[in-house]
Design a protein around this motif. Structure first.
Motif, mmCIF file in Angstrom:
data_model
loop_
_atom_site.group_PDB
_atom_site.id
_atom_site.type_symbol
_atom_site.label_atom_id
_atom_site.label_comp_id
_atom_site.label_asym_id
_atom_site.label_seq_id
_atom_site.Cartn_x
_atom_site.Cartn_y
_atom_site.Cartn_z
ATOM 1 N N GLY A 194 -4.861 -6.447 1.924
ATOM 2 C CA GLY A 194 -3.476 -6.466 2.395
ATOM 3 C C GLY A 194 -2.601 -5.654 1.447
ATOM 4 O O GLY A 194 -3.048 -5.224 0.386
ATOM 5 N N PRO A 195 -1.342 -5.430 1.849
ATOM 6 C CA PRO A 195 -0.472 -4.522 1.096
ATOM 7 C C PRO A 195 -0.160 -5.005 -0.316
ATOM 8 O O PRO A 195 0.003 -6.187 -0.548
ATOM 9 N N SER A 196 -0.053 -4.035 -1.229
ATOM 10 C CA SER A 196 0.254 -4.351 -2.627
ATOM 11 C C SER A 196 1.721 -4.076 -2.927
ATOM 12 O O SER A 196 2.270 -3.063 -2.487
ATOM 13 N N LEU A 322 -2.261 -23.884 6.078
ATOM 14 C CA LEU A 322 -2.188 -22.416 6.078
ATOM 15 C C LEU A 322 -2.545 -21.839 7.445
ATOM 16 O O LEU A 322 -3.495 -22.290 8.083
ATOM 17 N N HIS A 323 -1.752 -20.845 7.895
ATOM 18 C CA HIS A 323 -2.070 -20.101 9.125
ATOM 19 C C HIS A 323 -2.501 -18.704 8.702
ATOM 20 O O HIS A 323 -1.771 -18.040 7.974
ATOM 21 N N TYR A 324 -3.659 -18.269 9.174
ATOM 22 C CA TYR A 324 -4.197 -16.989 8.703
ATOM 23 C C TYR A 324 -3.688 -15.794 9.500
ATOM 24 O O TYR A 324 -3.599 -15.839 10.727
ATOM 25 N N THR A 325 -3.391 -14.716 8.782
ATOM 26 C CA THR A 325 -3.066 -13.428 9.390
ATOM 27 C C THR A 325 -4.373 -12.816 9.911
ATOM 28 O O THR A 325 -5.369 -12.809 9.176
ATOM 29 N N PRO A 326 -4.394 -12.282 11.148
ATOM 30 C CA PRO A 326 -5.638 -11.665 11.633
ATOM 31 C C PRO A 326 -6.053 -10.497 10.726
ATOM 32 O O PRO A 326 -5.202 -9.726 10.280
ATOM 33 N N LEU A 327 -7.344 -10.390 10.479
ATOM 34 C CA LEU A 327 -7.862 -9.383 9.538
ATOM 35 C C LEU A 327 -7.477 -7.954 9.942
ATOM 36 O O LEU A 327 -7.222 -7.101 9.089
ATOM 37 N N GLN A 328 -7.417 -7.706 11.256
ATOM 38 C CA GLN A 328 -7.021 -6.373 11.747
ATOM 39 C C GLN A 328 -5.636 -5.991 11.194
ATOM 40 O O GLN A 328 -5.431 -4.868 10.714
ATOM 41 N N LYS A 329 -4.706 -6.933 11.212
ATOM 42 C CA LYS A 329 -3.345 -6.658 10.724
ATOM 43 C C LYS A 329 -3.350 -6.467 9.198
ATOM 44 O O LYS A 329 -2.663 -5.588 8.670
ATOM 45 N N THR A 330 -4.139 -7.285 8.530
ATOM 46 C CA THR A 330 -4.259 -7.183 7.060
ATOM 47 C C THR A 330 -4.686 -5.770 6.668
ATOM 48 O O THR A 330 -4.087 -5.133 5.795
ATOM 49 N N VAL A 331 -5.740 -5.298 7.352
ATOM 50 C CA VAL A 331 -6.304 -3.985 7.029
ATOM 51 C C VAL A 331 -5.282 -2.880 7.356
ATOM 52 O O VAL A 331 -5.030 -1.980 6.546
ATOM 53 N N GLU A 332 -4.676 -2.976 8.536
ATOM 54 C CA GLU A 332 -3.688 -1.959 8.944
ATOM 55 C C GLU A 332 -2.530 -1.888 7.953
ATOM 56 O O GLU A 332 -2.135 -0.807 7.508
ATOM 57 N N ASP A 333 -1.988 -3.051 7.587
ATOM 58 C CA ASP A 333 -0.833 -3.074 6.678
ATOM 59 C C ASP A 333 -1.203 -2.529 5.305
ATOM 60 O O ASP A 333 -0.380 -1.890 4.633
ATOM 61 N N MET A 334 -2.448 -2.768 4.900
ATOM 62 C CA MET A 334 -2.869 -2.272 3.578
ATOM 63 C C MET A 334 -2.970 -0.743 3.589
ATOM 64 O O MET A 334 -2.513 -0.069 2.653
ATOM 65 N N VAL A 335 -3.545 -0.199 4.651
ATOM 66 C CA VAL A 335 -3.673 1.261 4.733
ATOM 67 C C VAL A 335 -2.275 1.893 4.807
ATOM 68 O O VAL A 335 -1.989 2.893 4.117
ATOM 69 N N LEU A 336 -1.396 1.306 5.597
ATOM 70 C CA LEU A 336 -0.025 1.847 5.721
ATOM 71 C C LEU A 336 0.691 1.835 4.366
ATOM 72 O O LEU A 336 1.363 2.804 3.995
ATOM 73 N N GLN A 337 0.514 0.744 3.606
ATOM 74 C CA GLN A 337 1.144 0.676 2.274
ATOM 75 C C GLN A 337 0.566 1.757 1.357
ATOM 76 O O GLN A 337 1.298 2.411 0.603
ATOM 77 N N MET A 338 -0.745 1.969 1.431
ATOM 78 C CA MET A 338 -1.374 2.972 0.562
ATOM 79 C C MET A 338 -0.913 4.382 0.934
ATOM 80 O O MET A 338 -0.760 5.240 0.072
#
Ligand code: NDP
Length: 345
Positions: A194-196, A322-338
């Motif tokens: 996820g995004p840093s 805890l409610h989990y964020t779907p992994l697809q969104k995690t990955v997308e947001d991380m790439v966008l942040q990078m």
């Protein structure tokens, strides 16, 4: 709310999200850093503090210095202890991984003992303290890992990072059981993505995604199963652990377990052919030949590659809430942040 929380490791990848969320909730955050003069390590948190109802105090402390957390802990209501090196690139495992993890935990918890005010400690452990190698599941005759299990297969020479985490968590439980002033709640995240918020972190989470996007696995991704969880969910879990008095003990965090190749396919779904993503899963035999290029030892490959893994994260949903964020969104947001931070094109 005027609650004072001492936070170690708050400059890191996970820690930055925890500090931001605490500030947004109005907490007074006592952030410990190794060197106060290096403002670049925490300037993003000072900016977050200005936008919030909370207050950020900067204190100096080092995991390896006895007594260095004592002053900062005095008058604090709680401690969130996250600081611990998360790196697979080291020369001396004892000095660089085990000592900061174990001695650091002793120093921080001793500060809780000395404080006279701390009522709760939230410790960032890991699923690495639950199990070592994926093959452990089969060897122990288990269908899945739960909070009952402790890693018994890691050592100073085999998976020393995992060893540092299980030794540190065991030390924490030992110190917890020897007193009655503070409660201990442990968070055991699986691999975090996820995004840093910080561009100074050396976390393996960030190297992992950068390696995927810069073509390190182009010729083949190892068939390696891991649990994955969003960094923002990990941070929320820490706040829930702090505030929710209904839960205790350990909490495995994982949105799901899946393979490295499958993660790269989630990148592909959103970003198409922009990156040199793996063409296939790497055959195990091939990995024995080229594994060194990825820092994989032959014993790691034998005991992990191609072995399935199941982590039971039910307690994190039912007890922690805890409610989990779907992994697809995690990955997308991380790439966008990078992309945004120009870590990758
Ligand atoms: P980072 O490397 O980004 O953060 C590590 C933090 O620990 C930094 O704030 C660092 O401070 C601090 N630290 C390291 N050594 C010392 C020391 N000697 N004295 C004081 N502070 C020190 O890693 P992550 O955010 O990924 O990891 C944070 C925690 O989460 C660790 O305990 C890790 O084991 C755990 N974890 C991480 C997972 C992941 O996938 N990322 C999964 C499961 C658990 P500084 O800024 O000074 O370097």
């Amino acid at each position: 709310m005027d609650k004072v929380v001492l936070v170690t490791g708050g400059t890191g990848y996970i820690g930055s999200w925890v500090v931001k969320m605490l500030l947004e909730q109005g907490y007074i955050v006592r952030l410990t850093v190794r060197d106060k003069s290096k403002q670049t390590g925490y300037s993003h948190l000072a900016a977050a503090a200005e936008q919030s109802n909370g207050k950020l105090e900067i204190w100096e402390a080092d995991l390896l210095k006895k007594g260095s957390f004592n002053e900062a802990a005095k008058g604090a209501d709680a401690i969130i202890h996250m600081a611990s090196p998360f790196t697979l690139r080291f020369k001396d495992a004892q000095k660089e991984l085990i000592d900061p993890a174990v001695k650091g935990t002793q120093n921080v918890l001793e500060a809780a003992n000395q404080s006279g005010s701390v009522k709760k400690v939230v410790l960032t452990s890991s699923v690495a303290a639950v199990h070592g190698d994926n093959i452990d599941m089969k060897e122990q005759g288990l269908q899945e890992f739960t909070e009952e299990h402790f890693n018994t297969s890691s050592s100073l020479t085999h998976q020393p990072y995992s060893y540092s985490k299980v030794m540190a968590e065991k030390e924490a439980w030992k110190m917890h059981d020897a007193q009655s002033a503070w409660k201990l709640v442990v968070i055991n995240p699986s691999f975090v993505l996820g995004p840093s918020l910080s561009n100074a972190s050396n976390s393996e989470s960030l190297s992992f995604m950068k390696d995927i996007l810069t073509g390190k696995y182009y010729l083949g991704a190892p068939e390696l199963q891991l649990g994955f969880v969003d960094v923002r969910d990990v941070a929320k879990a820490h706040l829930l652990a702090l505030e929710n008095n209904q839960t205790e003990g350990r909490h495995i965090l994982a949105e799901r377990t899946t393979g490295v190749y499958e993660i790269t396919q989630l990148v592909k779904e959103k970003f198409g052919n922009k990156y040199k993503l793996p063409l296939m899963k790497s055959p195990k035999m091939m990995l024995y030949l080229v594994g060194w290029m990825f820092g994989l030892t032959s014993s790691f490959i034998t005991r992990n590659v191609g072995h399935s893994l199941k982590l039971n994260a039910t307690k994190s949903k039912q007890q922690l809430g805890l409610h989990y964020t779907p992994l697809q969104k995690t990955v997308e947001d991380m790439v966008l942040q990078m992309q945004q931070d120009k870590v990758v094109a």
